[in-house]
Motif scaffolding. Structure first.
Motif, PDB file in Angstrom:
ATOM      1  N   UNK A   3      -9.368  -2.788   1.070  1.00 28.63           N
ATOM      2  CA  UNK A   3     -10.195  -3.344   1.848  1.00 28.63           C
ATOM      3  C   UNK A   3     -10.417  -2.737   3.310  1.00 28.63           C
ATOM      4  N   UNK A   4     -11.641  -2.555   3.654  1.00 29.79           N
ATOM      5  CA  UNK A   4     -11.922  -2.057   5.046  1.00 29.79           C
ATOM      6  C   UNK A   4     -11.347  -2.766   6.044  1.00 29.79           C
ATOM      7  N   UNK A   5     -11.584  -4.087   5.905  1.00 29.28           N
ATOM      8  CA  UNK A   5     -11.050  -5.205   6.889  1.00 29.28           C
ATOM      9  C   UNK A   5      -9.593  -5.134   6.890  1.00 29.28           C
ATOM     10  N   UNK A   6      -9.013  -5.382   8.195  1.00 22.68           N
ATOM     11  CA  UNK A   6      -7.722  -5.493   8.209  1.00 22.68           C
ATOM     12  C   UNK A   6      -7.037  -6.829   7.722  1.00 22.68           C
ATOM     13  N   UNK A   7      -8.021  -7.719   7.493  1.00 24.14           N
ATOM     14  CA  UNK A   7      -7.490  -9.170   7.207  1.00 24.14           C
ATOM     15  C   UNK A   7      -7.998  -9.228   5.753  1.00 24.14           C
ATOM     16  N   UNK A   8      -7.218 -10.315   4.799  1.00 26.12           N
ATOM     17  CA  UNK A   8      -7.712 -10.608   3.757  1.00 26.12           C
ATOM     18  C   UNK A   8      -9.053 -11.504   3.743  1.00 26.12           C
ATOM     19  N   UNK A  71      -7.626  -5.965  -0.723  1.00 24.68           N
ATOM     20  CA  UNK A  71      -6.414  -6.163   0.113  1.00 24.68           C
ATOM     21  C   UNK A  71      -6.518  -5.218   1.243  1.00 24.68           C
ATOM     22  N   UNK A  72      -6.146  -5.580   2.539  1.00 25.25           N
ATOM     23  CA  UNK A  72      -5.851  -4.639   3.632  1.00 25.25           C
ATOM     24  C   UNK A  72      -4.751  -3.558   3.302  1.00 25.25           C
ATOM     25  N   UNK A  73      -5.194  -2.484   3.639  1.00 25.92           N
ATOM     26  CA  UNK A  73      -4.161  -1.385   3.354  1.00 25.92           C
ATOM     27  C   UNK A  73      -2.694  -1.568   4.276  1.00 25.92           C
ATOM     28  N   UNK A  74      -1.866  -1.242   3.722  1.00 24.60           N
ATOM     29  CA  UNK A  74      -0.475  -1.655   4.252  1.00 24.60           C
ATOM     30  C   UNK A  74      -0.353  -0.588   5.304  1.00 24.60           C
ATOM     31  N   UNK A  75       0.623  -0.891   6.456  1.00 27.78           N
ATOM     32  CA  UNK A  75       0.583   0.158   7.606  1.00 27.78           C
ATOM     33  C   UNK A  75       1.191   1.666   7.110  1.00 27.78           C
ATOM     34  N   UNK A  76       0.673   2.514   7.971  1.00 22.68           N
ATOM     35  CA  UNK A  76       0.875   4.042   7.445  1.00 22.68           C
ATOM     36  C   UNK A  76       2.371   4.429   7.252  1.00 22.68           C
ATOM     37  N   UNK A  77       2.944   3.743   8.507  1.00 22.22           N
ATOM     38  CA  UNK A  77       4.394   4.191   8.593  1.00 22.22           C
ATOM     39  C   UNK A  77       5.307   3.526   7.588  1.00 22.22           C
ATOM     40  N   UNK A  85       7.298  -1.464  -3.755  1.00 22.90           N
ATOM     41  CA  UNK A  85       7.876  -2.868  -3.857  1.00 22.90           C
ATOM     42  C   UNK A  85       7.250  -4.090  -3.761  1.00 22.90           C
ATOM     43  N   UNK A  86       6.175  -3.923  -2.640  1.00 21.22           N
ATOM     44  CA  UNK A  86       5.326  -4.869  -2.207  1.00 21.22           C
ATOM     45  C   UNK A  86       4.178  -5.113  -3.160  1.00 21.22           C
ATOM     46  N   UNK A  87       3.743  -3.816  -3.960  1.00 20.46           N
ATOM     47  CA  UNK A  87       2.800  -4.188  -4.857  1.00 20.46           C
ATOM     48  C   UNK A  87       3.337  -4.873  -6.135  1.00 20.46           C
ATOM     49  N   UNK A  88       4.422  -4.497  -6.473  1.00 21.75           N
ATOM     50  CA  UNK A  88       5.094  -4.989  -7.498  1.00 21.75           C
ATOM     51  C   UNK A  88       5.592  -6.683  -7.458  1.00 21.75           C
ATOM     52  N   UNK A  89       5.987  -6.864  -6.253  1.00 25.19           N
ATOM     53  CA  UNK A  89       6.285  -8.062  -5.873  1.00 25.19           C
ATOM     54  C   UNK A  89       4.904  -9.127  -6.080  1.00 25.19           C
ATOM     55  N   UNK A  90       3.879  -8.810  -5.440  1.00 26.30           N
ATOM     56  CA  UNK A  90       2.550  -9.296  -5.638  1.00 26.30           C
ATOM     57  C   UNK A  90       2.066  -9.510  -7.164  1.00 26.30           C
ATOM     58  N   UNK A 168       3.406  -5.570  12.756  1.00 23.46           N
ATOM     59  CA  UNK A 168       2.509  -4.604  12.411  1.00 23.46           C
ATOM     60  C   UNK A 168       1.262  -5.199  11.844  1.00 23.46           C
ATOM     61  N   UNK A 169       1.039  -6.424  11.849  1.00 23.48           N
ATOM     62  CA  UNK A 169      -0.358  -7.383  11.724  1.00 23.48           C
ATOM     63  C   UNK A 169      -0.381  -7.604  10.100  1.00 23.48           C
ATOM     64  N   UNK A 170       0.829  -7.159   9.225  1.00 17.79           N
ATOM     65  CA  UNK A 170       0.655  -7.720   7.855  1.00 17.79           C
ATOM     66  C   UNK A 170       0.509  -9.250   7.751  1.00 17.79           C
ATOM     67  N   UNK A 171       1.428  -9.922   8.520  1.00 18.68           N
ATOM     68  CA  UNK A 171       1.502 -11.343   8.371  1.00 18.68           C
ATOM     69  C   UNK A 171       0.234 -11.865   9.050  1.00 18.68           C
ATOM     70  N   UNK A 172      -0.296 -11.465  10.113  1.00 21.64           N
ATOM     71  CA  UNK A 172      -1.476 -11.932  10.694  1.00 21.64           C
ATOM     72  C   UNK A 172      -2.979 -11.729   9.703  1.00 21.64           C
ATOM     73  N   UNK A 173      -3.008 -10.737   8.938  1.00 21.35           N
ATOM     74  CA  UNK A 173      -3.901 -10.452   7.794  1.00 21.35           C
ATOM     75  C   UNK A 173      -4.105 -11.634   6.738  1.00 21.35           C
ATOM     76  N   UNK A 174      -2.976 -12.379   6.927  1.00 20.51           N
ATOM     77  CA  UNK A 174      -3.176 -13.829   5.708  1.00 20.51           C
ATOM     78  C   UNK A 174      -2.909 -15.013   6.687  1.00 20.51           C
ATOM     79  N   UNK A 175      -2.892 -14.925   8.004  1.00 20.42           N
ATOM     80  CA  UNK A 175      -2.783 -16.082   8.563  1.00 20.42           C
ATOM     81  C   UNK A 175      -3.963 -16.313   9.555  1.00 20.42           C
ATOM     82  N   UNK A 176      -3.916 -15.777  10.823  1.00 23.45           N
ATOM     83  CA  UNK A 176      -4.941 -16.112  11.679  1.00 23.45           C
ATOM     84  C   UNK A 176      -5.956 -14.905  11.622  1.00 23.45           C
ATOM     85  N   UNK A 177      -5.736 -13.700  11.376  1.00 24.66           N
ATOM     86  CA  UNK A 177      -6.623 -12.463  11.002  1.00 24.66           C
ATOM     87  C   UNK A 177      -6.558 -11.752  12.699  1.00 24.66           C
TER      88      UNK A 177
END
Length: 200
Positions: A3-8, A71-77, A85-90, A168-177
């Motif tokens: 997803x181009x947006x950093x948020x879901x 889904x937003x891209x995960x952090x590059x680092x 693991x993240x993909x498999x857990x989802x 890194x903004x991953x949690x924010x992508x599913x909360x406040x954006x």
């Protein structure tokens, strides 16, 4: 799908937290059901069944929406192994959210128990009456529920790690954006500002 947006998608975020509340309620109900008998057990069972069916309905709505909006891209680092693991857990979370209520529905059908979801609505059985099958599905339901509880704890730990440690903004992508960046000034804005400062 990325997803181009950093948020879901906002609708996906709403479904996520609604389902999280229902799953949390189911976990507490399940724990109390194991250690309770008598009228309280009947009351808890009356809550357990419709909430389970609600979760099944919501995951059937959420999965196509997730596939359509991405889904937003995960952090590059983030290490490739961590991304896998993240993909498999989802995938496991979606599979379990679908399987648990479906197995519960099948278990009740095999045991000859009605699946009442309130308002006088009784769902039809999805399996024939078979006590041996009921016993197998009941054991599977319990085992998967325990595995699901462990998976939720891992999911929560990962969310807190992203939100509190990595930030890194991953949690924010599913909360406040993420906040939208301010638009850069245009030539018209500059002219308006110049005109505003000219003496009249």
């Amino acid at each position: 799908m990325s997803r181009a947006s950093p948020d879901f998608h906002p609708a996906l975020r709403l479904l996520h937290w609604l389902m999280a509340a229902l799953v949390l309620a189911m976990l507490f109900i399940g724990v109390f059901m194991v250690s309770t008998s008598g009228p309280a057990y009947v009351t808890l069972l009356g809550l357990h069944r419709p909430i389970g069916i609600a979760i099944l309905a919501l995951v059937l709505l959420r999965l196509p929406l997730r596939l359509a909006t991405g889904a937003p891209a995960l952090p590059e680092d983030l290490a490739p192994a961590q991304k896998q693991i993240a993909w498999g857990s989802h995938v496991l979370l979606y599979a379990t959210l679908f399987a648990l209520p479906l197995i519960g529905w099948g278990m009740l059908s095999a045991g000859g128990y009605p699946v009442r979801i309130g308002g006088g609505i009784v769902l039809p059985p999805i399996l024939p009456h078979d006590l041996a099958l009921y016993a197998v599905l009941r054991a599977a339901h319990t085992a998967i529920a325990l595995a699901f509880f462990a998976l939720i704890l891992l999911h929560l730990a990962a969310a807190l790690m992203h939100g509190l440690v990595r930030r890194d903004g991953v949690l924010r992508s599913m909360t406040t954006g993420h906040r939208r960046p301010a638009a850069p000034p245009t030539a018209n804005d500059d002219k308006l500002e110049e005109n505003a400062t000219l003496p009249t």
